[in-house]
Design an enzyme around this catalytic site. Structure first.
Site, PDB file in Angstrom:
ATOM      1  N   LEU A 200      92.036  29.897  42.148  1.00 61.44           N
ATOM      2  CA  LEU A 200      90.610  30.214  42.156  1.00 61.44           C
ATOM      3  C   LEU A 200      90.410  31.634  42.665  1.00 61.44           C
ATOM      4  O   LEU A 200      91.169  32.094  43.525  1.00 61.44           O
ATOM      5  CB  LEU A 200      89.855  29.237  43.059  1.00 61.44           C
ATOM      6  CG  LEU A 200      89.704  27.807  42.534  1.00 61.44           C
ATOM      7  CD1 LEU A 200      89.151  26.922  43.631  1.00 61.44           C
ATOM      8  CD2 LEU A 200      88.807  27.748  41.325  1.00 61.44           C
ATOM      9  N   ASP A 230      79.362  27.175  50.460  1.00 58.11           N
ATOM     10  CA  ASP A 230      79.811  27.888  49.272  1.00 58.11           C
ATOM     11  C   ASP A 230      81.161  27.318  48.857  1.00 58.11           C
ATOM     12  O   ASP A 230      82.168  27.523  49.535  1.00 58.11           O
ATOM     13  CB  ASP A 230      79.934  29.394  49.557  1.00 58.11           C
ATOM     14  CG  ASP A 230      78.609  30.002  49.969  1.00 58.11           C
ATOM     15  OD1 ASP A 230      77.606  29.737  49.282  1.00 58.11           O
ATOM     16  OD2 ASP A 230      78.582  30.735  50.977  1.00 58.11           O
ATOM     17  N   LEU A 231      81.197  26.600  47.758  1.00 55.94           N
ATOM     18  CA  LEU A 231      82.360  25.837  47.350  1.00 55.94           C
ATOM     19  C   LEU A 231      83.619  26.690  47.297  1.00 55.94           C
ATOM     20  O   LEU A 231      83.663  27.716  46.621  1.00 55.94           O
ATOM     21  CB  LEU A 231      82.105  25.206  45.973  1.00 55.94           C
ATOM     22  CG  LEU A 231      83.232  24.323  45.416  1.00 55.94           C
ATOM     23  CD1 LEU A 231      83.469  23.121  46.323  1.00 55.94           C
ATOM     24  CD2 LEU A 231      82.893  23.872  43.995  1.00 55.94           C
ATOM     25  N   ASP A 232      84.651  26.248  48.009  1.00 55.78           N
ATOM     26  CA  ASP A 232      85.972  26.896  48.017  1.00 55.78           C
ATOM     27  C   ASP A 232      85.926  28.353  48.453  1.00 55.78           C
ATOM     28  O   ASP A 232      86.806  29.149  48.090  1.00 55.78           O
ATOM     29  CB  ASP A 232      86.628  26.800  46.630  1.00 55.78           C
ATOM     30  CG  ASP A 232      87.015  25.370  46.283  1.00 55.78           C
ATOM     31  OD1 ASP A 232      87.230  24.577  47.220  1.00 55.78           O
ATOM     32  OD2 ASP A 232      87.096  25.051  45.090  1.00 55.78           O
ATOM     33  N   GLU A 233      84.917  28.726  49.230  1.00 62.40           N
ATOM     34  CA  GLU A 233      84.807  30.105  49.693  1.00 62.40           C
ATOM     35  C   GLU A 233      84.673  30.197  51.205  1.00 62.40           C
ATOM     36  O   GLU A 233      84.231  31.200  51.741  1.00 62.40           O
ATOM     37  CB  GLU A 233      83.614  30.798  49.012  1.00 62.40           C
ATOM     38  CG  GLU A 233      83.772  30.949  47.497  1.00 62.40           C
ATOM     39  CD  GLU A 233      82.623  31.703  46.858  1.00 62.40           C
ATOM     40  OE1 GLU A 233      81.860  32.361  47.591  1.00 62.40           O
ATOM     41  OE2 GLU A 233      82.485  31.619  45.626  1.00 62.40           O
TER      42      GLU A 233
END
Length: 290
Positions: A200, A230-233
């Site tokens: 990602l 914040d998804l995957d951040e």
């Protein structure tokens, strides 16, 4: 060091001010404590001083822990310090969230069983029943909480109830394939760790390793980070990367990725429970460990 001697961890952050080292070392010295591992970092951007000190009591008689807490706390106010003092033998209570993929869960349970992770696992929660036998093998309570778009609020409320009931210190998303709500992310701020493939954001959505195969990638990896809305951040704790080449099929890429995910997540859990990780805005301060 005598094997039965207790060790402690003093960790936290303070304003970057003259005298902060005396605050830490001076208080330990006055209480006859020997600091054998010290890590510090001064972040000029935010003017915060981060510290982690591992120490043991070397004086005669019983260690006056409450006196140290009191005196350190009184002095720490002048430095705007946020701090924690912990007996390093005390395990963190960790609740694990998982779906169907078992590789990360298997790894955590094995490391826990051999004493490689100083944690207790009072609950495993899943939106599928598939891994209940694994939990039973390790004699850990397993909660199957199915979820649909309509039942997500109720399911998360049940998860939160379990987390509170067992008084969890940390929540680990060991390939839990559901997105936590903003409200849940807020409740778990700084004490929930997720793992994902580090491909990602280049390869989002379904079958990322198949996408990577089509592009002929030469590296695969994984990122363990704190959960955020914040998804995957979220702030990154650990990352792992492994080389691959043109001979790797999608299945071999998946297998390599799973190995990297296991290791990155285990390292992140270990760093967190040893109080080596500090949130610093959107980033982390991570002091090295063994």
């Amino acid at each position: 060091m005598n094997a039965i001697e207790k060790t402690y961890i003093l960790s936290g952050s303070s304003a970057s001010k003259l005298g902060v080292l005396d605050l830490i070392i001076g208080c330990l010295y006055k209480h006859e404590c020997y600091a054998y591992e010290i890590h510090t970092f001064d972040d000029n951007d935010v003017e915060r001083f981060f510290f982690r000190v591992e120490f043991r009591y070397v004086g005669g008689g019983e260690f006056a822990e409450e006196s140290l807490r009191s005196q350190f706390g009184d002095r720490a106010e002048a430095f705007d310090a946020v701090w924690d003092l912990r007996d390093s033998s005390t395990p963190d209570k960790v609740v694990i969230l998982v779906s169907k993929y078992d590789h990360c869960l298997q790894d955590i349970l094995h490391r826990h069983s051999i004493g490689a992770l100083n944690i207790d696992i009072p609950a495993i929660i899943s939106n599928h029943p598939d891994l209940e036998r694994l939990a039973q093998w390790y004699n850990i309570p397993y909660f199957h909480l199915p979820i649909t778009a309509d039942t997500k609020p109720q399911q998360e409320a049940e998860i939160w109830s379990i987390i509170q009931k067992v008084d969890a210190d940390l929540v680990v998303l060991a390939r839990y394939m559901q997105v936590l709500s903003d409200d849940m992310c807020k409740k778990l701020h700084g004490r929930a760790i997720n793992i994902h493939h580090s491909l990602l954001p280049g390869f989002k959505g379904a079958k990322p390793y198949h996408q990577a195969y089509e592009k002929g990638v030469k590296l695969v990896g994984a990122t363990a980070h704190y959960v955020s809305k914040d998804l995957d951040e979220g702030p990154i704790i650990t990352q792992g990367v492994e080389p691959v080449d043109h001979t790797y099929t999608p299945d071999r890429l998946v297998a390599k990725g799973r190995d990297t995910e296991r290791l990155a997540l285990a390292k992140a859990i270990k760093m967190h429970v040893e109080r080596r990780c500090f949130l610093n805005g959107n980033k982390t301060i991570v002091f090295p460990g063994h």
